[in-house]
Design a protein around this motif. Structure first.
Motif, PDB file in Angstrom:
ATOM      1  N   LEU A 117       6.231 -56.907  -1.641  1.00  0.00           N
ATOM      2  CA  LEU A 117       7.474 -56.142  -1.738  1.00  0.00           C
ATOM      3  C   LEU A 117       7.782 -55.745  -3.177  1.00  0.00           C
ATOM      4  O   LEU A 117       8.387 -54.697  -3.421  1.00  0.00           O
ATOM      5  N   MET A 118       7.373 -56.570  -4.131  1.00  0.00           N
ATOM      6  CA  MET A 118       7.682 -56.271  -5.529  1.00  0.00           C
ATOM      7  C   MET A 118       6.780 -55.202  -6.135  1.00  0.00           C
ATOM      8  O   MET A 118       7.108 -54.646  -7.186  1.00  0.00           O
ATOM      9  N   LEU A 119       5.657 -54.900  -5.482  1.00  0.00           N
ATOM     10  CA  LEU A 119       4.751 -53.880  -6.032  1.00  0.00           C
ATOM     11  C   LEU A 119       5.428 -52.512  -6.167  1.00  0.00           C
ATOM     12  O   LEU A 119       5.451 -51.938  -7.268  1.00  0.00           O
ATOM     13  N   PRO A 120       5.968 -51.921  -5.088  1.00  0.00           N
ATOM     14  CA  PRO A 120       6.610 -50.611  -5.255  1.00  0.00           C
ATOM     15  C   PRO A 120       7.849 -50.671  -6.140  1.00  0.00           C
ATOM     16  O   PRO A 120       8.143 -49.717  -6.882  1.00  0.00           O
ATOM     17  N   LEU A 121       8.583 -51.774  -6.077  1.00  0.00           N
ATOM     18  CA  LEU A 121       9.792 -51.915  -6.888  1.00  0.00           C
ATOM     19  C   LEU A 121       9.452 -51.879  -8.378  1.00  0.00           C
ATOM     20  O   LEU A 121      10.052 -51.117  -9.158  1.00  0.00           O
ATOM     21  N   ASN A 122       8.486 -52.685  -8.794  1.00  0.00           N
ATOM     22  CA  ASN A 122       8.148 -52.743 -10.213  1.00  0.00           C
ATOM     23  C   ASN A 122       7.421 -51.492 -10.688  1.00  0.00           C
ATOM     24  O   ASN A 122       7.587 -51.081 -11.839  1.00  0.00           O
ATOM     25  N   PHE A 123       6.643 -50.879  -9.811  1.00  0.00           N
ATOM     26  CA  PHE A 123       6.003 -49.609 -10.187  1.00  0.00           C
ATOM     27  C   PHE A 123       7.067 -48.556 -10.476  1.00  0.00           C
ATOM     28  O   PHE A 123       6.968 -47.803 -11.456  1.00  0.00           O
ATOM     29  N   HIS A 124       8.093 -48.506  -9.617  1.00  0.00           N
ATOM     30  CA  HIS A 124       9.150 -47.512  -9.797  1.00  0.00           C
ATOM     31  C   HIS A 124       9.892 -47.730 -11.118  1.00  0.00           C
ATOM     32  O   HIS A 124      10.140 -46.789 -11.883  1.00  0.00           O
ATOM     33  N   VAL A 125      10.273 -48.987 -11.401  1.00  0.00           N
ATOM     34  CA  VAL A 125      11.005 -49.284 -12.630  1.00  0.00           C
ATOM     35  C   VAL A 125      10.136 -49.007 -13.860  1.00  0.00           C
ATOM     36  O   VAL A 125      10.603 -48.421 -14.848  1.00  0.00           O
ATOM     37  N   ALA A 126       8.872 -49.421 -13.805  1.00  0.00           N
ATOM     38  CA  ALA A 126       7.972 -49.206 -14.945  1.00  0.00           C
ATOM     39  C   ALA A 126       7.771 -47.719 -15.213  1.00  0.00           C
ATOM     40  O   ALA A 126       7.772 -47.280 -16.380  1.00  0.00           O
ATOM     41  N   TYR A 217      12.543 -61.565 -23.387  1.00  0.00           N
ATOM     42  CA  TYR A 217      13.126 -60.284 -23.806  1.00  0.00           C
ATOM     43  C   TYR A 217      14.642 -60.247 -23.635  1.00  0.00           C
ATOM     44  O   TYR A 217      15.222 -59.166 -23.564  1.00  0.00           O
ATOM     45  N   GLN A 218      15.287 -61.417 -23.597  1.00  0.00           N
ATOM     46  CA  GLN A 218      16.709 -61.439 -23.282  1.00  0.00           C
ATOM     47  C   GLN A 218      17.567 -60.752 -24.341  1.00  0.00           C
ATOM     48  O   GLN A 218      18.679 -60.315 -24.054  1.00  0.00           O
ATOM     49  N   HIS A 219      17.060 -60.640 -25.571  1.00  0.00           N
ATOM     50  CA  HIS A 219      17.855 -59.998 -26.623  1.00  0.00           C
ATOM     51  C   HIS A 219      17.333 -58.601 -26.955  1.00  0.00           C
ATOM     52  O   HIS A 219      17.814 -57.981 -27.909  1.00  0.00           O
ATOM     53  N   ALA A 220      16.386 -58.122 -26.163  1.00  0.00           N
ATOM     54  CA  ALA A 220      15.912 -56.748 -26.332  1.00  0.00           C
ATOM     55  C   ALA A 220      16.860 -55.791 -25.629  1.00  0.00           C
ATOM     56  O   ALA A 220      17.700 -56.189 -24.817  1.00  0.00           O
ATOM     57  N   GLN A 221      16.746 -54.510 -25.925  1.00  0.00           N
ATOM     58  CA  GLN A 221      17.555 -53.507 -25.237  1.00  0.00           C
ATOM     59  C   GLN A 221      17.164 -53.454 -23.757  1.00  0.00           C
ATOM     60  O   GLN A 221      16.020 -53.744 -23.389  1.00  0.00           O
ATOM     61  N   GLY A 222      18.141 -53.068 -22.927  1.00  0.00           N
ATOM     62  CA  GLY A 222      17.923 -53.055 -21.481  1.00  0.00           C
ATOM     63  C   GLY A 222      16.674 -52.319 -21.035  1.00  0.00           C
ATOM     64  O   GLY A 222      15.882 -52.858 -20.246  1.00  0.00           O
ATOM     65  N   PRO A 223      16.438 -51.092 -21.490  1.00  0.00           N
ATOM     66  CA  PRO A 223      15.227 -50.373 -21.062  1.00  0.00           C
ATOM     67  C   PRO A 223      13.937 -51.097 -21.433  1.00  0.00           C
ATOM     68  O   PRO A 223      12.973 -51.091 -20.659  1.00  0.00           O
ATOM     69  N   ILE A 224      13.896 -51.735 -22.625  1.00  0.00           N
ATOM     70  CA  ILE A 224      12.686 -52.462 -23.025  1.00  0.00           C
ATOM     71  C   ILE A 224      12.458 -53.651 -22.101  1.00  0.00           C
ATOM     72  O   ILE A 224      11.335 -53.899 -21.638  1.00  0.00           O
ATOM     73  N   LEU A 225      13.517 -54.413 -21.820  1.00  0.00           N
ATOM     74  CA  LEU A 225      13.394 -55.557 -20.912  1.00  0.00           C
ATOM     75  C   LEU A 225      12.916 -55.102 -19.542  1.00  0.00           C
ATOM     76  O   LEU A 225      11.940 -55.632 -19.006  1.00  0.00           O
ATOM     77  N   ARG A 226      13.607 -54.114 -18.969  1.00  0.00           N
ATOM     78  CA  ARG A 226      13.269 -53.686 -17.599  1.00  0.00           C
ATOM     79  C   ARG A 226      11.854 -53.138 -17.522  1.00  0.00           C
ATOM     80  O   ARG A 226      11.084 -53.490 -16.618  1.00  0.00           O
ATOM     81  N   ALA A 227      11.490 -52.271 -18.462  1.00  0.00           N
ATOM     82  CA  ALA A 227      10.186 -51.610 -18.400  1.00  0.00           C
ATOM     83  C   ALA A 227       9.051 -52.592 -18.641  1.00  0.00           C
ATOM     84  O   ALA A 227       8.050 -52.598 -17.911  1.00  0.00           O
ATOM     85  N   THR A 228       9.183 -53.450 -19.654  1.00  0.00           N
ATOM     86  CA  THR A 228       8.100 -54.380 -19.981  1.00  0.00           C
ATOM     87  C   THR A 228       7.921 -55.430 -18.895  1.00  0.00           C
ATOM     88  O   THR A 228       6.792 -55.754 -18.500  1.00  0.00           O
ATOM     89  N   VAL A 229       9.028 -55.977 -18.409  1.00  0.00           N
ATOM     90  CA  VAL A 229       8.959 -56.957 -17.322  1.00  0.00           C
ATOM     91  C   VAL A 229       8.336 -56.321 -16.084  1.00  0.00           C
ATOM     92  O   VAL A 229       7.506 -56.938 -15.399  1.00  0.00           O
ATOM     93  N   ALA A 230       8.702 -55.077 -15.774  1.00  0.00           N
ATOM     94  CA  ALA A 230       8.161 -54.404 -14.594  1.00  0.00           C
ATOM     95  C   ALA A 230       6.654 -54.194 -14.717  1.00  0.00           C
ATOM     96  O   ALA A 230       5.905 -54.400 -13.755  1.00  0.00           O
TER      97      ALA A 230
END
Length: 302
Positions: A117-126, A217-230
């Motif tokens: 289930l996380m495959l399409p979710l993380n692909f979309h966010v990345a 990445y808790q102190h990184a900017q939101g887009p960096i956290l979301r994209a890198t984690v994804a």
């Protein structure tokens, strides 16, 4: 003439005379009679007004091996939709919410259904925030994740269902508590490798791997956290699924469950696209981690 089980009978004598030899009567051709009966019955069945209600037993068992009640489907779909929205908005939250709920309601789906289930979710966010990916950090995380995946497969094979429940519960509680109370630190090569290694173990075994990455990445900017984690999640989930497939841990039930719940993932991910630039993450993050703590504790004590 019987040595043990019924299938070990070689001969049957009645009143001193041989009547059966290796399952067949002597003195007349039983095989020819059965062949004649099959021909007659096949024609009779073909002409009879019989309506088949169910498929032949083998096909029916294959199709009916996995059944999800409407209630269970509704609960899991709702949880999946909300979790997808939160993950798309914050960068973490999906596994922390879904894993303990699935562990309570349908533990045999873990971790494969969660990873699928996380495959399409993380692909979309990345893809949505690809310009913000920290590729240097992602490289070292993925290297550590590759090594941790082997330990995660071993751990999954070694645990019983009850032990897996406890593992999911403890990993959820520890990860959520760490995300809540850990002091700030700057991500570097050693920390990225360590986080990748830990994530490879925990996500392959239980489906949970977000909090260590979020801590990094808790102190990184939101887009960096979301994209890198994804990106790290997407690559790592493929690794975990390949290893689980080689270990024989991918089942039809888990694949079907992922297929049933995929629309909820896609909808939640699409909704997060509308709000991820405006949502206030601190309170929502606190709510996600509090829910994860409660769900993990329930799995431990139940």
């Amino acid at each position: 003439m019987r040595y043990g089980n019924r299938d070990q009978i070689d001969a049957v004598f009645t009143a001193g005379q041989l009547r059966l030899w290796q399952g067949w009567p002597v003195g007349w051709d039983a095989r020819a009679l059965l062949a004649e009966v099959r021909e007659v019955t096949a024609d009779a069945i073909a002409r009879a007004p019989i309506q088949r209600v169910h498929k032949p037993s083998a096909e029916h068992r294959a199709l009916g091996a996995f059944r999800m009640t409407i209630g269970l489907f509704a609960i899991l779909s709702a949880v999946t939709l909300v979790s997808s929205f939160i993950q798309g908005a914050l960068g973490i939250g999906f596994a922390l919410i879904v894993a303990p709920v699935v562990g309570i309601l349908k533990p045999d789906l873990l971790p494969v259904t969660l990873l699928l289930l996380m495959l399409p979710l993380n692909f979309h966010v990345a893809w949505r925030e690809r310009s913000a990916v920290d590729w240097s950090g992602a490289k070292w995380i993925t290297l550590g994740r590759f090594a941790g995946t082997f330990a995660g497969v071993w751990l999954l094979a070694a645990l019983s269902t009850q032990q897996l429940d406890l593992a999911v519960g403890w990993f959820t509680v520890i990860a959520a508590a760490a995300a809540l109370f850990a002091p700030p630190f700057e991500p570097g090569r050693p920390s990225a490798l360590g986080v990748g290694l830990f994530t490879g173990v925990t996500e392959t075994a239980t489906g949970i791997g977000g909090p260590p990455l979020a801590l990094l990445y808790q102190h990184a900017q939101g887009p960096i956290l979301r994209a890198t984690v994804a990106v790290c999640f997407f690559v790592g989930e493929i690794m975990s699924l390949v290893m689980l497939a080689f270990a024989g841990r991918l089942g039809a039930d888990q694949l079907l469950a992922a297929l049933y719940l995929a629309p909820a993932v896609l909808l939640g991910s699409a909704l997060s696209r509308l709000t991820h630039d405006h949502i206030r993450g601190r309170g929502l993050r606190l709510g996600v981690l509090t829910f994860a703590l409660a769900s993990g504790a329930f799995l431990i004590v139940r």
